[in-house]
Design a protein around this motif. Structure first.
Motif, mmCIF file in Angstrom:
data_model
loop_
_atom_site.group_PDB
_atom_site.id
_atom_site.type_symbol
_atom_site.label_atom_id
_atom_site.label_comp_id
_atom_site.label_asym_id
_atom_site.label_seq_id
_atom_site.Cartn_x
_atom_site.Cartn_y
_atom_site.Cartn_z
ATOM 1 N N LEU A 1 0.306 -0.467 -11.727
ATOM 2 C CA LEU A 1 1.152 -1.853 -12.568
ATOM 3 C C LEU A 1 -0.331 -1.723 -12.887
ATOM 4 C CD1 LEU A 1 3.254 -3.798 -10.124
ATOM 5 C CD2 LEU A 1 3.179 -2.576 -11.495
ATOM 6 N N ALA B 1 4.755 0.258 -4.067
ATOM 7 C CA ALA B 1 5.681 -0.017 -5.056
ATOM 8 C C ALA B 1 6.225 -1.008 -5.340
ATOM 9 C CB ALA B 1 5.229 1.482 -5.495
ATOM 10 N N HIS B 2 6.375 -1.673 -6.522
ATOM 11 C CA HIS B 2 7.545 -2.853 -6.803
ATOM 12 C C HIS B 2 8.803 -1.829 -6.749
ATOM 13 C CE1 HIS B 2 9.455 -6.426 -8.116
ATOM 14 N NE2 HIS B 2 10.035 -5.350 -9.102
ATOM 15 N N ASP B 3 9.816 -1.897 -5.467
ATOM 16 C CA ASP B 3 11.163 -1.171 -5.968
ATOM 17 C C ASP B 3 12.307 -2.304 -5.688
ATOM 18 O OD1 ASP B 3 12.857 0.824 -5.837
ATOM 19 O OD2 ASP B 3 12.382 2.124 -4.057
ATOM 20 N N ALA C 1 9.981 -3.738 -1.549
ATOM 21 C CA ALA C 1 9.260 -2.535 -2.077
ATOM 22 C C ALA C 1 9.291 -1.562 -1.061
ATOM 23 C CB ALA C 1 7.505 -3.170 -1.977
ATOM 24 N N ILE D 1 1.109 -5.162 -3.774
ATOM 25 C CA ILE D 1 1.951 -4.296 -4.324
ATOM 26 C C ILE D 1 1.475 -3.803 -5.993
ATOM 27 C CG2 ILE D 1 4.595 -4.604 -6.150
ATOM 28 C CD1 ILE D 1 5.328 -5.953 -3.540
ATOM 29 N N MET E 1 1.042 -6.827 -8.272
ATOM 30 C CA MET E 1 2.091 -8.507 -8.069
ATOM 31 C C MET E 1 1.694 -9.545 -6.721
ATOM 32 S SD MET E 1 5.562 -6.688 -9.341
ATOM 33 C CE MET E 1 6.704 -7.593 -8.868
ATOM 34 N N HIS F 1 1.949 -1.024 -7.383
ATOM 35 C CA HIS F 1 2.261 0.092 -7.956
ATOM 36 C C HIS F 1 3.669 0.292 -7.886
ATOM 37 C CE1 HIS F 1 -1.061 2.033 -6.285
ATOM 38 N NE2 HIS F 1 -1.240 3.363 -8.242
ATOM 39 N N LYS F 2 4.306 0.573 -9.435
ATOM 40 C CA LYS F 2 5.498 0.456 -9.858
ATOM 41 C C LYS F 2 6.378 2.233 -9.414
ATOM 42 C CE LYS F 2 6.196 0.973 -14.258
ATOM 43 N NZ LYS F 2 6.134 0.335 -15.979
ATOM 44 N N ILE G 1 5.744 7.694 -9.005
ATOM 45 C CA ILE G 1 4.749 5.874 -9.130
ATOM 46 C C ILE G 1 3.450 4.847 -10.220
ATOM 47 C CG2 ILE G 1 5.943 5.045 -6.469
ATOM 48 C CD1 ILE G 1 2.736 5.337 -5.994
#
Length: 157
Positions: A66, A48-50, A22, A74, A70, A76-77, A63
């Motif tokens: 979600l 954010a998931h990255d 992330a 975390i 997660m 956001h993505k 972003i």
């Protein structure tokens, strides 16, 4: 685009992060102070998931929230990088910007008053990332503080 989807999208700035899958992002929100009846800027940080690490520190990124977290942090993505660091484009005119001025205007003014041979030349400058491993270490592992171990602890923000 529905109102709920638009509300879940954010433009945020990428910050250094110790998490492996992330990236950390900050964005500004305006909050109303009831006593003064004025809005004040509040900076908020989210993860954010990255997994592909497409973001580097300083990039402006889109972003999305979600539907389900997660992990504890975390929420956001990462959708895409809008502006890499140093390559901000004015959305109305389409011109590249340096600070508060257009790059073209800076070049015009420098030619008008006499060009400094040691001044930075935007036209001849290579794209960002050409010095990775030499002077640009944004692709390397980030320094971390003793209390930030990269786990999902609520104090890691």
């Amino acid at each position: 685009m529905s109102a709920t989807k638009a509300a879940s999208l954010l433009l945020a700035k990428c910050m250094p992060s110790v998490k492996g899958n992330a990236s950390k992002f900050t964005f500004a929100k305006l909050e109303l102070d009831q006593n003064l009846n004025m809005y004040f800027q509040k900076i908020t940080a989210v993860y954010a998931h990255d997994p592909d690490k497409i973001c580097k520190s300083g990039d402006i990124v889109l972003i999305q929230k979600l539907p389900q977290k997660m992990s504890k942090l975390i929420t956001h993505k990462v959708l895409k990088v809008i502006y890499p660091l140093g390559d901000v484009v004015d959305p109305i005119s389409g011109k590249k910007v340096a600070g508060f001025n257009f790059r073209d205007d800076i070049c015009d003014v420098s030619e008008m008053y006499g060009k400094n041979p040691q001044a930075f030349n935007y036209q001849k400058a290579p794209p960002r990332g050409w010095q990775e491993g030499k002077k640009d270490f944004s692709d390397k592992e980030t320094y971390w503080k003793y209390h930030e171990d990269g786990t999902d602890q609520p104090y890691a923000l």
